[in-house]
Design a protein around this motif. Structure first.
Motif, PDB file in Angstrom:
ATOM      1  N   ILE A   1      -9.901   9.806   6.140  1.00  0.00           N
ATOM      2  CA  ILE A   1      -8.619   9.716   5.442  1.00  0.00           C
ATOM      3  C   ILE A   1      -8.800   9.032   4.090  1.00  0.00           C
ATOM      4  O   ILE A   1      -8.224   9.455   3.072  1.00  0.00           O
ATOM      5  CB  ILE A   1      -7.589   8.963   6.311  1.00  0.00           C
ATOM      6  CG1 ILE A   1      -7.167   9.830   7.496  1.00  0.00           C
ATOM      7  CG2 ILE A   1      -6.369   8.560   5.486  1.00  0.00           C
ATOM      8  CD1 ILE A   1      -6.229   9.131   8.456  1.00  0.00           C
ATOM      9  N   GLU A   2      -9.615   7.988   4.054  1.00  0.00           N
ATOM     10  CA  GLU A   2      -9.851   7.300   2.791  1.00  0.00           C
ATOM     11  C   GLU A   2     -10.603   8.186   1.801  1.00  0.00           C
ATOM     12  O   GLU A   2     -10.344   8.125   0.591  1.00  0.00           O
ATOM     13  CB  GLU A   2     -10.629   6.010   3.028  1.00  0.00           C
ATOM     14  CG  GLU A   2      -9.804   4.896   3.659  1.00  0.00           C
ATOM     15  CD  GLU A   2     -10.644   3.668   3.963  1.00  0.00           C
ATOM     16  OE1 GLU A   2     -10.284   2.578   3.474  1.00  0.00           O
ATOM     17  OE2 GLU A   2     -11.659   3.813   4.681  1.00  0.00           O
ATOM     18  N   GLN A   3     -11.506   9.016   2.309  1.00  0.00           N
ATOM     19  CA  GLN A   3     -12.217   9.950   1.418  1.00  0.00           C
ATOM     20  C   GLN A   3     -11.231  10.891   0.746  1.00  0.00           C
ATOM     21  O   GLN A   3     -11.320  11.161  -0.458  1.00  0.00           O
ATOM     22  CB  GLN A   3     -13.248  10.762   2.226  1.00  0.00           C
ATOM     23  CG  GLN A   3     -14.396   9.949   2.786  1.00  0.00           C
ATOM     24  CD  GLN A   3     -15.520   9.743   1.787  1.00  0.00           C
ATOM     25  OE1 GLN A   3     -15.358   9.927   0.580  1.00  0.00           O
ATOM     26  NE2 GLN A   3     -16.674   9.353   2.270  1.00  0.00           N
ATOM     27  N   ARG A   4     -10.277  11.405   1.529  1.00  0.00           N
ATOM     28  CA  ARG A   4      -9.274  12.309   0.953  1.00  0.00           C
ATOM     29  C   ARG A   4      -8.360  11.562  -0.010  1.00  0.00           C
ATOM     30  O   ARG A   4      -7.967  12.086  -1.052  1.00  0.00           O
ATOM     31  CB  ARG A   4      -8.466  12.989   2.066  1.00  0.00           C
ATOM     32  CG  ARG A   4      -9.304  13.924   2.934  1.00  0.00           C
ATOM     33  CD  ARG A   4      -8.419  14.896   3.682  1.00  0.00           C
ATOM     34  NE  ARG A   4      -7.628  14.236   4.707  1.00  0.00           N
ATOM     35  CZ  ARG A   4      -7.989  14.093   5.975  1.00  0.00           C
ATOM     36  NH1 ARG A   4      -9.165  14.559   6.367  1.00  0.00           N
ATOM     37  NH2 ARG A   4      -7.208  13.495   6.836  1.00  0.00           N
ATOM     38  N   ALA A   5      -8.017  10.328   0.362  1.00  0.00           N
ATOM     39  CA  ALA A   5      -7.171   9.519  -0.521  1.00  0.00           C
ATOM     40  C   ALA A   5      -7.889   9.215  -1.832  1.00  0.00           C
ATOM     41  O   ALA A   5      -7.263   9.204  -2.905  1.00  0.00           O
ATOM     42  CB  ALA A   5      -6.769   8.226   0.175  1.00  0.00           C
TER      43      ALA A   5
ATOM     44  N   GLY B   1      -0.882   9.444   5.859  1.00  0.00           N
ATOM     45  CA  GLY B   1      -0.532   8.349   6.754  1.00  0.00           C
ATOM     46  C   GLY B   1      -0.939   7.012   6.175  1.00  0.00           C
ATOM     47  O   GLY B   1      -1.473   6.922   5.060  1.00  0.00           O
ATOM     48  N   PRO B   2      -0.717   5.917   6.923  1.00  0.00           N
ATOM     49  CA  PRO B   2      -1.052   4.581   6.424  1.00  0.00           C
ATOM     50  C   PRO B   2      -2.545   4.451   6.105  1.00  0.00           C
ATOM     51  O   PRO B   2      -3.398   4.874   6.889  1.00  0.00           O
ATOM     52  CB  PRO B   2      -0.653   3.661   7.588  1.00  0.00           C
ATOM     53  CG  PRO B   2       0.339   4.450   8.384  1.00  0.00           C
ATOM     54  CD  PRO B   2      -0.098   5.879   8.254  1.00  0.00           C
TER      55      PRO B   2
ATOM     56  N   PRO C   1      -3.774  -0.316  -1.047  1.00  0.00           N
ATOM     57  CA  PRO C   1      -4.745   0.454  -0.256  1.00  0.00           C
ATOM     58  C   PRO C   1      -6.164   0.173  -0.737  1.00  0.00           C
ATOM     59  O   PRO C   1      -6.465   0.308  -1.931  1.00  0.00           O
ATOM     60  CB  PRO C   1      -4.337   1.909  -0.512  1.00  0.00           C
ATOM     61  CG  PRO C   1      -3.660   1.877  -1.841  1.00  0.00           C
ATOM     62  CD  PRO C   1      -2.984   0.539  -1.947  1.00  0.00           C
ATOM     63  N   LEU C   2      -7.048  -0.197   0.152  1.00  0.00           N
ATOM     64  CA  LEU C   2      -8.388  -0.630  -0.214  1.00  0.00           C
ATOM     65  C   LEU C   2      -9.135   0.418  -1.029  1.00  0.00           C
ATOM     66  O   LEU C   2      -9.871   0.089  -1.960  1.00  0.00           O
ATOM     67  CB  LEU C   2      -9.191  -0.966   1.051  1.00  0.00           C
ATOM     68  CG  LEU C   2      -8.584  -2.018   1.986  1.00  0.00           C
ATOM     69  CD1 LEU C   2      -9.526  -2.268   3.159  1.00  0.00           C
ATOM     70  CD2 LEU C   2      -8.283  -3.311   1.242  1.00  0.00           C
TER      71      LEU C   2
ATOM     72  N   ALA D   1       0.829  -1.202   0.000  1.00  0.00           N
ATOM     73  CA  ALA D   1       0.000   0.000   0.000  1.00  0.00           C
ATOM     74  C   ALA D   1       0.864   1.253   0.000  1.00  0.00           C
ATOM     75  O   ALA D   1       0.586   2.222  -0.723  1.00  0.00           O
ATOM     76  CB  ALA D   1      -0.926  -0.006   1.212  1.00  0.00           C
ATOM     77  N   THR D   2       1.919   1.233   0.793  1.00  0.00           N
ATOM     78  CA  THR D   2       2.846   2.367   0.821  1.00  0.00           C
ATOM     79  C   THR D   2       3.527   2.543  -0.527  1.00  0.00           C
ATOM     80  O   THR D   2       3.678   3.671  -1.031  1.00  0.00           O
ATOM     81  CB  THR D   2       3.907   2.161   1.922  1.00  0.00           C
ATOM     82  OG1 THR D   2       3.255   2.059   3.192  1.00  0.00           O
ATOM     83  CG2 THR D   2       4.894   3.311   1.944  1.00  0.00           C
ATOM     84  N   SER D   3       3.903   1.434  -1.152  1.00  0.00           N
ATOM     85  CA  SER D   3       4.534   1.500  -2.473  1.00  0.00           C
ATOM     86  C   SER D   3       3.572   2.059  -3.517  1.00  0.00           C
ATOM     87  O   SER D   3       3.982   2.797  -4.415  1.00  0.00           O
ATOM     88  CB  SER D   3       5.003   0.106  -2.905  1.00  0.00           C
ATOM     89  OG  SER D   3       6.024  -0.365  -2.052  1.00  0.00           O
TER      90      SER D   3
END
Length: 291
Positions: A246-250, A177-178, A212-213, A136-138
């Motif tokens: 955070i997922e909304q922003r991602a 963040g993660p 990342p989901l 996910a980080t990658s």
């Protein structure tokens, strides 16, 4: 055996060694040039044979069918019969249904999206968060570092102001963040949701990978949800939880990166649908004040 488009000889021999003599072969490939899929029928019933365009896609799809897809349950996904790394080919069982489209009856389309959300949650959970965090980080890093290449390839299809807007949005990703991580479908949109009038099944796992989901929702967020917010509601009802803040922003950031990618890919390959998806996403981000 009847044929509308023959399997390559080496692939046909392998398929026959697994399934027995074939009675019929039908080409069911997508329009794009690197799609190779056949429906085959024999004594053991109906199956599909897929030849991947690259080893990485074959490896990903085989892994998905072995490690994650069985979690979806009988009839909700194809099952792997056999896989050949040498031929980049796999054989999967068949399920009833046709891909969802905008022409699917609204009530049925909502039910299908709700069921698809539940299936996606099961797929995501096939790999625990901690086991997928590195990937996910990658993914985040690759999305950020690859943006300039996509913007350059889009050329005149992005104005200078639009390119700067996409840069600002995408570069927020590392600071979030993660992100929750797991096993992604990788190409999650209506074309890969089969609906038989009662049940939804997911197909096409060649882009499945840990990550990342939230990345699995990008195509629906750009191509479907703007015109059909009720399908977003149905999707997350089936998924069992809403996206976190955070997922909304991602999702916004991944959408911006996808828009650049669509405007670099679509025009070069004459794909008007992909081009339109990218253009609409850019215009929507601008209207929403993402400048």
């Amino acid at each position: 055996m009847t044929e509308s488009a023959s399997l390559p000889a080496s692939t046909a021999a392998w398929v026959a060694s697994v399934l027995g003599p074939l009675q019929a072969v039908r080409d069911t490939s997508h329009v794009r040039t690197n799609s190779q899929v056949w429906e085959v029928t024999g004594r053991t019933g109906r199956h599909f044979v897929k030849v991947s365009p690259e080893p990485v896609f074959h490896t990903r799809e085989t892994r998905a069918y072995r490690e994650a897809v069985p979690r979806l349950g009988y009839a909700n996904a194809l099952a792997l019969k056999d896989s050949s790394a040498q031929l980049l080919a796999l054989i999967v069982t068949a399920v009833d249904g046709e891909p969802l489209t905008s022409g699917t009856a609204p009530a049925r389309r909502r039910v299908a999206h709700e069921q698809a959300g539940g299936l996606l949650r099961l797929l995501h959970q096939a790999l625990p968060n901690h086991a997928a965090q590195a990937e996910a980080t990658s993914t985040v890093e690759a999305t950020v570092t690859g943006l300039e290449r996509r913007i350059a390839a889009a050329g005149d299809h992005l104005s200078g102001a639009e390119a700067d807007m996409l840069r600002r949005i995408v570069h927020t990703l590392p600071g979030l963040g993660p992100l929750p991580a797991g096993f992604l479908h990788g190409d999650f949109w209506e074309r890969n949701m089969l609906w038989n009038g009662r049940r939804c099944a997911l197909i096409d796992y060649e882009r499945s990978t840990p990550g990342p989901l939230v990345a699995d929702f990008v195509k629906l967020a750009t191509a479907v949800w703007p015109d059909h917010p009720e399908l977003r509601t149905a999707m997350f009802a089936g998924y069992g939880r809403p996206l976190s803040d955070i997922e909304q922003r991602a999702l916004v950031a991944f959408t911006a990166a996808d828009a650049a990618g669509a405007l670099s890919y679509g025009p070069r390959h004459g794909d008007s649908h992909v081009t339109a998806r990218g253009r609409r996403a850019v215009e929507r981000l601008a209207r929403e004040g993402r400048r």
